[in-house]
Design an enzyme around this catalytic site. Structure first.
Site, PDB file in Angstrom:
ATOM      1  N   HIS A   9      45.377  36.406  43.746  1.00  0.00           N
ATOM      2  CA  HIS A   9      43.963  36.236  44.102  1.00  0.00           C
ATOM      3  C   HIS A   9      43.702  35.503  45.404  1.00  0.00           C
ATOM      4  CE1 HIS A   9      44.615  32.267  42.262  1.00  0.00           C
ATOM      5  NE2 HIS A   9      43.561  31.875  42.940  1.00  0.00           N
TER       6      HIS A   9
HETATM    7  C1  UD1 Z   1      38.168  30.174  43.651  1.00  0.00           C
HETATM    8  C2  UD1 Z   1      38.693  29.061  44.528  1.00  0.00           C
HETATM    9  C3  UD1 Z   1      40.206  29.141  44.592  1.00  0.00           C
HETATM   10  C4  UD1 Z   1      40.824  29.160  43.217  1.00  0.00           C
HETATM   11  C5  UD1 Z   1      40.190  30.241  42.371  1.00  0.00           C
HETATM   12  C6  UD1 Z   1      40.691  30.114  40.963  1.00  0.00           C
HETATM   13  C7  UD1 Z   1      37.178  28.445  46.373  1.00  0.00           C
HETATM   14  C8  UD1 Z   1      36.939  28.517  47.835  1.00  0.00           C
HETATM   15  N1  UD1 Z   1      38.188  29.176  45.898  1.00  0.00           N
HETATM   16  O1  UD1 Z   1      38.503  31.395  44.283  1.00  0.00           O
HETATM   17  O2  UD1 Z   1      40.704  28.005  45.277  1.00  0.00           O
HETATM   18  O3  UD1 Z   1      42.205  29.379  43.335  1.00  0.00           O
HETATM   19  O4  UD1 Z   1      38.767  30.094  42.365  1.00  0.00           O
HETATM   20  O5  UD1 Z   1      40.522  31.259  40.224  1.00  0.00           O
HETATM   21  O6  UD1 Z   1      36.474  27.736  45.691  1.00  0.00           O
HETATM   22  N2  UD1 Z   1      33.960  36.728  40.681  1.00  0.00           N
HETATM   23  C9  UD1 Z   1      33.566  37.414  39.565  1.00  0.00           C
HETATM   24  N3  UD1 Z   1      33.356  36.710  38.413  1.00  0.00           N
HETATM   25  C10 UD1 Z   1      33.508  35.369  38.330  1.00  0.00           C
HETATM   26  C11 UD1 Z   1      33.888  34.688  39.484  1.00  0.00           C
HETATM   27  C12 UD1 Z   1      34.124  35.378  40.641  1.00  0.00           C
HETATM   28  O7  UD1 Z   1      33.413  38.623  39.582  1.00  0.00           O
HETATM   29  O8  UD1 Z   1      33.287  34.790  37.247  1.00  0.00           O
HETATM   30  C13 UD1 Z   1      34.237  37.502  41.915  1.00  0.00           C
HETATM   31  C14 UD1 Z   1      33.052  37.649  42.846  1.00  0.00           C
HETATM   32  O9  UD1 Z   1      33.113  38.902  43.440  1.00  0.00           O
HETATM   33  C15 UD1 Z   1      33.322  36.583  43.906  1.00  0.00           C
HETATM   34  C16 UD1 Z   1      34.825  36.556  43.969  1.00  0.00           C
HETATM   35  O10 UD1 Z   1      35.260  36.832  42.641  1.00  0.00           O
HETATM   36  O11 UD1 Z   1      32.746  36.878  45.131  1.00  0.00           O
HETATM   37  C17 UD1 Z   1      35.392  35.246  44.446  1.00  0.00           C
HETATM   38  O12 UD1 Z   1      34.913  34.155  43.668  1.00  0.00           O
HETATM   39  P1  UD1 Z   1      34.862  32.685  44.300  1.00  0.00           P
HETATM   40  O13 UD1 Z   1      34.461  31.705  43.264  1.00  0.00           O
HETATM   41  O14 UD1 Z   1      34.106  32.672  45.579  1.00  0.00           O
HETATM   42  O15 UD1 Z   1      36.343  32.403  44.734  1.00  0.00           O
HETATM   43  P2  UD1 Z   1      37.708  32.716  43.977  1.00  0.00           P
HETATM   44  O16 UD1 Z   1      38.410  33.778  44.736  1.00  0.00           O
HETATM   45  O17 UD1 Z   1      37.451  32.898  42.538  1.00  0.00           O
HETATM   46  N1  UDP Z   2      45.138  31.672  33.950  1.00  0.00           N
HETATM   47  C1  UDP Z   2      44.622  32.228  32.786  1.00  0.00           C
HETATM   48  N2  UDP Z   2      44.465  33.584  32.710  1.00  0.00           N
HETATM   49  C2  UDP Z   2      44.812  34.426  33.712  1.00  0.00           C
HETATM   50  C3  UDP Z   2      45.351  33.860  34.898  1.00  0.00           C
HETATM   51  C4  UDP Z   2      45.486  32.467  34.992  1.00  0.00           C
HETATM   52  O1  UDP Z   2      44.318  31.512  31.835  1.00  0.00           O
HETATM   53  O2  UDP Z   2      44.667  35.644  33.560  1.00  0.00           O
HETATM   54  C5  UDP Z   2      45.245  30.199  34.046  1.00  0.00           C
HETATM   55  C6  UDP Z   2      46.588  29.660  34.453  1.00  0.00           C
HETATM   56  O3  UDP Z   2      47.431  29.490  33.342  1.00  0.00           O
HETATM   57  C7  UDP Z   2      46.210  28.333  35.089  1.00  0.00           C
HETATM   58  C8  UDP Z   2      44.877  28.620  35.737  1.00  0.00           C
HETATM   59  O4  UDP Z   2      44.366  29.769  35.067  1.00  0.00           O
HETATM   60  O5  UDP Z   2      46.034  27.333  34.092  1.00  0.00           O
HETATM   61  C9  UDP Z   2      45.092  28.894  37.199  1.00  0.00           C
HETATM   62  O6  UDP Z   2      43.979  29.456  37.752  1.00  0.00           O
HETATM   63  P1  UDP Z   2      44.013  30.312  39.080  1.00  0.00           P
HETATM   64  O7  UDP Z   2      45.332  30.942  39.279  1.00  0.00           O
HETATM   65  O8  UDP Z   2      42.832  31.191  39.026  1.00  0.00           O
HETATM   66  O9  UDP Z   2      43.710  29.226  40.210  1.00  0.00           O
HETATM   67  P2  UDP Z   2      44.609  28.313  41.176  1.00  0.00           P
HETATM   68  O10 UDP Z   2      45.499  27.490  40.331  1.00  0.00           O
HETATM   69  O11 UDP Z   2      45.335  29.231  42.105  1.00  0.00           O
HETATM   70  O12 UDP Z   2      43.606  27.518  41.914  1.00  0.00           O
END
Ligand code: UD1
Ligand code: UDP
Length: 364
Positions: free
Chosen positions: A203
């Protein structure tokens, strides 16, 4: 005194659960503010259920947007909540936009703050998270760090050592707490997987935001799937682009919705290999002793390489690295588990916070 925890994204919930539990045991008055940065049930609700987190006292429903738009909505929403609730301490977690916005609003309102998982550095300002980390640590009054190298990074940035506490890793506390419930068999059966399989999660913007990066990555993962079946719980961020790049359900590749916390870690526990660009997953595989190949040029969690099972790989190197990891079998961690990754970080954090609230241990 009132403590407010600001949570917004999937990894925040995992890190906060042990802190909230431990503060509760000390009788501290507290509440969770959910910013709504993540809002899909499988990115949010399932974590509250799996981790036993109390219901948020407010949900700001900020949703998705560009960095500026999302952060702006977070700033406005959080200012209203802090003015209404008058917390004595705001606790923020990790490095997401909700973390950055909460520390900024609290600092401007003169509300004290604590940052859980401070001092991690990839030294790559091209990562949005790195920007969030640096700003958050510059403003926090209490900094809780998960691994010793963070102490030196924070000192070099001029953070007074008296503000900084090495407490271990609350994400690992959650893993310890879940361990008895982590059984690969049901989820493996439900997904129709063989006993030997790999798990992949992707991601990071650098990997999934351009068609070119996604194509390179997907080709590498498909190559791995020709050696061993791969299951990919897809983060919503990369869903469309990875599918366009050819990541679709097939004979040896299972493309599924994000999994809940217990299901995901059960799957990881039983996996022969994990391929990821997640921060948290690098740590969880370290603790579970599952080989992990991280598709990134750097990591803010080098301890998972020196003390764990993690290795950094490029997409070009992934297939060969995966083949080797699969041939080697179960990974031996490179060293002892990192110091204080013992399931007791939450209580350590709570003890410092409780003393701080009493004024015994005021940070300068
Ligand atoms: C965010 C964090 C990242 C973290 C990740 C964990 C920031 C800048 N990034 O990234 O550090 O590793 O969360 O998972 O804060 N979306 C959905 N449903 C949701 C949430 C998001 O569809 O419930 C989609 C939307 O299209 C959105 C995109 O995911 O635009 C990105 O979501 P966003 O919260 O901006 O950043 P992440 O990539 O999730
Ligand atoms: N995780 C989860 N389901 C998934 C993928 C990740 O429960 O399908 C959990 C994972 O075990 C960890 C957390 O989500 O505890 C990590 O989140 P993510 O990878 O989105 O974010 P990051 O750590 O890169 O910020």
């Amino acid at each position: 005194p009132l403590v407010l925890h600001v949570l917004g994204a999937r990894p925040n919930f995992v890190k906060a659960a042990p802190v909230v539990r431990a503060l509760g045991e000390l009788g501290v008055r507290q509440g969770i503010i959910h910013t709504g940065q993540h809002y899909d049930a499988l990115m949010s609700d399932v974590f509250f259920a799996d981790l036993g987190l109390p219901e948020p006292v407010a949900n700001l429903a900020v949703g998705s947007g560009t960095h500026a738009r999302q952060t702006a909505a977070l700033l406005v929403g959080l200012e209203d909540v802090f003015l209404a609730q008058e917390p004595d301490l705001v606790v923020v977690y990790g490095d997401v936009n909700s973390t950055l916005a909460a520390i900024l609003v609290a600092a401007k309102l003169g509300i004290r703050t604590a940052h859980v998982e401070a001092g991690l550095r990839s030294f790559d300002r091209g990562m949005p998270e790195e920007v969030n980390r640096v700003v958050t640590d510059a403003l926090a009054d209490l900094l809780f760090v998960t691994s010793p190298e963070a102490l030196a990074y924070l000192a070099s940035e001029g953070v007074p050592p008296a503000k900084v506490h090495l407490v271990g890793n609350p994400m690992i506390d959650s893993l310890f707490a879940a361990l008895p419930a982590l059984d690969p068999a049901p989820v493996v059966a439900r997904l129709g997987l063989p006993s030997r399989y790999a798990v992949a999660t992707l991601h990071r913007p650098a990997n999934v935001d351009t068609a070119e990066a996604a194509r390179e990555l997907v080709e590498a993962v498909l190559e791995v799937s020709r050696r061993t079946p791969v299951v990919v719980p897809v983060h919503p961020r990369g869903k469309a682009r990875l599918a366009e790049a050819g990541l679709v359900d097939g004979e040896t590749i299972k493309v599924i919705e994000p999994l809940g916390y217990v299901d995901f870690l059960s799957l990881v526990r039983g996996a022969a290999l994990v391929v990821t660009d997640s921060g948290g997953v690098q740590e969880e595989t370290t603790m579970l002793g599952v080989p992990c190949l991280t598709l990134r040029p750097n990591t803010e969690r080098p301890i998972t390489i020196t003390h764990g099972t993690n290795r950094l790989v490029t997409p070009a190197l992934l297939p060969a690295a995966a083949e080797k990891a699969l041939a080697d079998g179960a990974a031996t961690p490179a060293g002892e588990l990192p110091v204080m990754w013992d399931g007791k970080a939450g209580p350590r954090i709570a003890t410092v916070i409780a003393a701080w609230l009493k004024g015994d241990n005021l940070a300068p």
